[in-house]
Motif scaffolding. Structure first.
Motif, short mmCIF file in Angstrom:
data_model
loop_
_atom_site.label_atom_id
_atom_site.label_comp_id
_atom_site.label_asym_id
_atom_site.label_seq_id
_atom_site.Cartn_x
_atom_site.Cartn_y
_atom_site.Cartn_z
N ILE A 297 0.84 -1.20 0.00
CA ILE A 297 0.00 0.00 0.00
C ILE A 297 0.88 1.25 0.00
O ILE A 297 0.63 2.21 -0.73
CB ILE A 297 -0.95 0.01 1.21
N SER A 298 1.92 1.22 0.79
CA SER A 298 2.85 2.35 0.84
C SER A 298 3.53 2.55 -0.52
O SER A 298 3.72 3.69 -0.97
CB SER A 298 3.89 2.13 1.93
N LYS A 299 3.91 1.44 -1.18
CA LYS A 299 4.52 1.54 -2.50
C LYS A 299 3.57 2.17 -3.51
O LYS A 299 3.97 3.00 -4.34
CB LYS A 299 4.95 0.15 -2.99
N LEU A 300 2.29 1.77 -3.45
CA LEU A 300 1.30 2.34 -4.36
C LEU A 300 1.15 3.85 -4.14
O LEU A 300 1.07 4.62 -5.09
CB LEU A 300 -0.05 1.65 -4.17
N GLU A 301 1.09 4.24 -2.88
CA GLU A 301 0.94 5.66 -2.57
C GLU A 301 2.13 6.47 -3.09
O GLU A 301 1.96 7.53 -3.70
CB GLU A 301 0.78 5.86 -1.06
N ARG A 302 3.35 5.95 -2.85
CA ARG A 302 4.55 6.67 -3.32
C ARG A 302 4.59 6.72 -4.85
O ARG A 302 4.97 7.73 -5.45
CB ARG A 302 5.81 5.98 -2.79
N SER A 303 4.19 5.62 -5.50
CA SER A 303 4.20 5.57 -6.96
C SER A 303 3.19 6.56 -7.54
O SER A 303 3.50 7.28 -8.51
CB SER A 303 3.88 4.15 -7.44
N ALA A 304 2.00 6.62 -6.95
CA ALA A 304 0.99 7.56 -7.41
C ALA A 304 1.46 9.00 -7.22
O ALA A 304 1.24 9.87 -8.08
CB ALA A 304 -0.33 7.32 -6.68
N GLU A 305 2.10 9.28 -6.11
CA GLU A 305 2.62 10.63 -5.84
C GLU A 305 3.68 11.03 -6.86
O GLU A 305 3.69 12.15 -7.37
CB GLU A 305 3.19 10.69 -4.42
N GLU A 306 4.58 10.09 -7.19
CA GLU A 306 5.62 10.38 -8.17
C GLU A 306 5.02 10.63 -9.56
O GLU A 306 5.50 11.49 -10.30
CB GLU A 306 6.63 9.23 -8.22
N ASN A 307 3.97 9.86 -9.90
CA ASN A 307 3.31 10.07 -11.20
C ASN A 307 2.69 11.46 -11.28
O ASN A 307 2.79 12.14 -12.31
CB ASN A 307 2.24 9.01 -11.42
N ILE A 308 2.05 11.88 -10.20
CA ILE A 308 1.43 13.21 -10.19
C ILE A 308 2.50 14.29 -10.36
O ILE A 308 2.35 15.22 -11.16
CB ILE A 308 0.62 13.43 -8.89
N LYS A 309 3.59 14.16 -9.61
CA LYS A 309 4.68 15.13 -9.72
C LYS A 309 5.26 15.15 -11.13
O LYS A 309 5.51 16.22 -11.70
CB LYS A 309 5.79 14.79 -8.71
N LYS A 310 5.48 13.96 -11.69
CA LYS A 310 6.12 13.86 -13.00
C LYS A 310 5.27 14.51 -14.09
O LYS A 310 5.77 15.35 -14.87
CB LYS A 310 6.35 12.38 -13.33
N TYR A 311 3.98 14.14 -14.16
CA TYR A 311 3.16 14.59 -15.28
C TYR A 311 2.70 16.03 -15.13
O TYR A 311 2.54 16.74 -16.14
CB TYR A 311 1.98 13.64 -15.47
N THR A 312 2.48 16.50 -13.91
CA THR A 312 2.15 17.92 -13.74
C THR A 312 3.36 18.79 -14.08
O THR A 312 3.20 19.86 -14.70
CB THR A 312 1.69 18.21 -12.30
N SER A 313 4.54 18.34 -13.72
CA SER A 313 5.76 19.11 -14.04
C SER A 313 6.01 19.13 -15.54
O SER A 313 6.42 20.16 -16.10
CB SER A 313 6.96 18.51 -13.31
N GLN A 314 5.76 18.00 -16.22
CA GLN A 314 5.93 17.96 -17.68
C GLN A 314 4.99 18.94 -18.37
O GLN A 314 5.39 19.67 -19.29
CB GLN A 314 5.69 16.55 -18.20
N LEU A 315 3.73 18.98 -17.94
CA LEU A 315 2.77 19.90 -18.53
C LEU A 315 3.17 21.35 -18.27
O LEU A 315 3.12 22.20 -19.18
CB LEU A 315 1.37 19.64 -17.98
N PHE A 316 3.60 21.63 -17.05
CA PHE A 316 4.00 23.00 -16.71
C PHE A 316 5.21 23.43 -17.54
O PHE A 316 5.24 24.54 -18.08
CB PHE A 316 4.32 23.10 -15.22
N ASP A 317 6.19 22.56 -17.66
CA ASP A 317 7.40 22.89 -18.43
C ASP A 317 7.05 23.15 -19.90
O ASP A 317 7.63 24.03 -20.55
CB ASP A 317 8.43 21.77 -18.33
N GLU A 318 6.12 22.37 -20.43
CA GLU A 318 5.71 22.55 -21.83
C GLU A 318 5.13 23.93 -22.06
O GLU A 318 5.48 24.62 -23.04
CB GLU A 318 4.69 21.47 -22.20
N TYR A 319 4.25 24.38 -21.18
CA TYR A 319 3.62 25.68 -21.37
C TYR A 319 4.49 26.83 -20.90
O TYR A 319 4.28 27.97 -21.32
CB TYR A 319 2.23 25.69 -20.71
N SER A 320 5.47 26.53 -20.08
CA SER A 320 6.46 27.55 -19.74
C SER A 320 7.31 27.87 -20.96
O SER A 320 7.60 29.05 -21.24
CB SER A 320 7.34 27.07 -18.59
N LEU A 321 7.68 26.84 -21.73
CA LEU A 321 8.43 27.06 -22.97
C LEU A 321 7.59 27.79 -24.01
O LEU A 321 8.10 28.61 -24.78
CB LEU A 321 8.93 25.73 -23.53
N LYS A 322 6.29 27.49 -24.05
CA LYS A 322 5.40 28.16 -25.00
C LYS A 322 5.02 29.56 -24.52
O LYS A 322 4.42 30.33 -25.28
CB LYS A 322 4.12 27.33 -25.19
#
Length: 369
Positions: A297-322
């Motif tokens: 359960i702890s692994k799932l929580e950490r994995s989900a948290e990392e996914n949120i950080k990863k994909y929100t940061s990717q979207l932000f970086d994309e529109y920061s460049l634009k």
């Protein structure tokens, strides 16, 4: 006393004589969807889907027929007046369910039509607003099997999905108000026809980025959940993470609730945008075997948290460049530092995401197979 009572009775009789400006419902056409296009000559092309009531022959029952109207004008006001010239009944827009812009109109610029929509008293602010990615006439050629009227169909579509995390939901009121933000940038839902061998369907497909009243970009559906997390618009939905016991499969977490808090720091040179995302979930599905122990359960929580950080940061970086501020950083900066006025703050902004995912017990089961 009797004279006073008599005066009140006479006042009621002569003053309250009935409905003001009464109009027989059989003499009105109700527009359920308004679609706006702009042609090659910059004329406004107006489509309306209309419900025309009439009295049926069976026991005086009220019935109706669906009509599609198309009219042109140099302005939207002229187009609406031209529509009235070609109709035997008055068009009524108080029952409108959807305001749909063509992609061509959105990319050319919506400013010529938005003033009338904002100013006219009969146009409501409750309907949902969309950009259709394609030719508007295709929407009328496609007849949904579960609903005769396009306006009611897309309204029901939005209300049925509710707070789905991968859907952008904006009504006319929110769209018009966001034009007065410092960035003057909005993301509104996009519609597309999904071509399928069984049945073609109208579906929500990402979001159209409207900057200064003109469509400048498009956010695909795969990225809209990240956008909604950053904008605190996730209430329900799902998260998919890798199964720690069976890496070839996934675990689906159902989002029960989410809250995103925003903080901002500015040192005169750089802006730090802090997003604190708290997500409450339950375990909904497991592909292959999964042992629901505390460690997993702890692994799932950490994995989900990392996914949120990863994909929100990717979207932000994309529109920061634009250099497109779809996250309303300018508004946040003004709230915290009202004395500073930066033209496009996203260009000097660094995102910091803190994600916290909590998995609640979904059942009495200790294992999934």
């Amino acid at each position: 006393m009797k004279m006073r009572l008599l005066s009140m009775v006479l006042a009621v009789v002569f003053l309250f004589t009935g409905c003001f400006n009464y109009r027989d419902i059989n003499r009105v056409m109700f527009d359920l969807a308004v679609l706006i296009d702009i042609d090659e000559n910059d004329n406004v092309v107006l489509y309306t889907e209309t419900f025309k009531p009439f009295k049926g022959t069976a026991q005086g029952a009220e019935q109706g027929v669906r009509l599609i109207n198309k009219i042109e004008g140099k302005t939207i006001f002229e187009a609406i007046r031209n529509l009235s010239l070609a109709s035997g009944y008055k068009h009524n827009y108080t029952q409108n369910k959807a305001l749909i812009f063509s992609e061509r109109a959105a990319r050319k610029g919506l400013k010529p039509v938005l003033d009338f929509i904002d100013r006219d008293q009969e146009f409501l602010i409750r309907p949902f607003v969309f950009v259709y990615l394609g030719d508007l006439q295709d929407l009328f050629k496609l007849q949904p099997k579960d609903e005769e009227y396009l306006g009611i169909y897309v309204d029901t579509l939005i209300n049925t999905i509710g707070d789905a995390s991968r859907a952008v939901i904006v009504n006319v009121n929110e769209f018009l108000n966001s034009r007065y933000l410092k960035s003057n940038t909005q993301v509104i839902p996009a519609l597309r026809i999904k071509r399928d061998s069984l049945m073609d369907k109208i579906e929500l497909d990402g979001g159209a980025v409207i900057q200064h009243d003109k469509m400048t970009d498009y956010i695909p559906r795969q990225q809209t959940q990240s956008y909604n997390f950053l904008r605190d618009r996730v209430k329900r939905g799902t998260l998919e993470v890798t199964n720690p016991d069976s890496p070839q499969g996934y675990i689906t977490l159902e989002i029960l609730g989410s809250k995103t808090k925003t903080k901002i720091k500015y040192d005169g040179k750089k802006i730090i945008l802090i997003k604190i995302i708290n997500v409450k979930t339950s375990l909904a599905e497991s592909q292959y075997m999964f042992n629901m122990c505390e460690e997993n359960i702890s692994k799932l929580e950490r994995s989900a948290e990392e996914n949120i950080k990863k994909y929100t940061s990717q979207l932000f970086d994309e529109y920061s460049l634009k250099e497109i501020d779809i996250f309303e950083i300018g508004e946040e900066l003004h709230r915290y530092y009202p004395k500073f006025n930066i033209d496009n703050p996203i260009t000097i902004t660094q995102l910091e995401v803190k994600a916290y995912v909590n998995i609640e017990g979904s059942s009495n089961k200790t294992d999934f197979y």
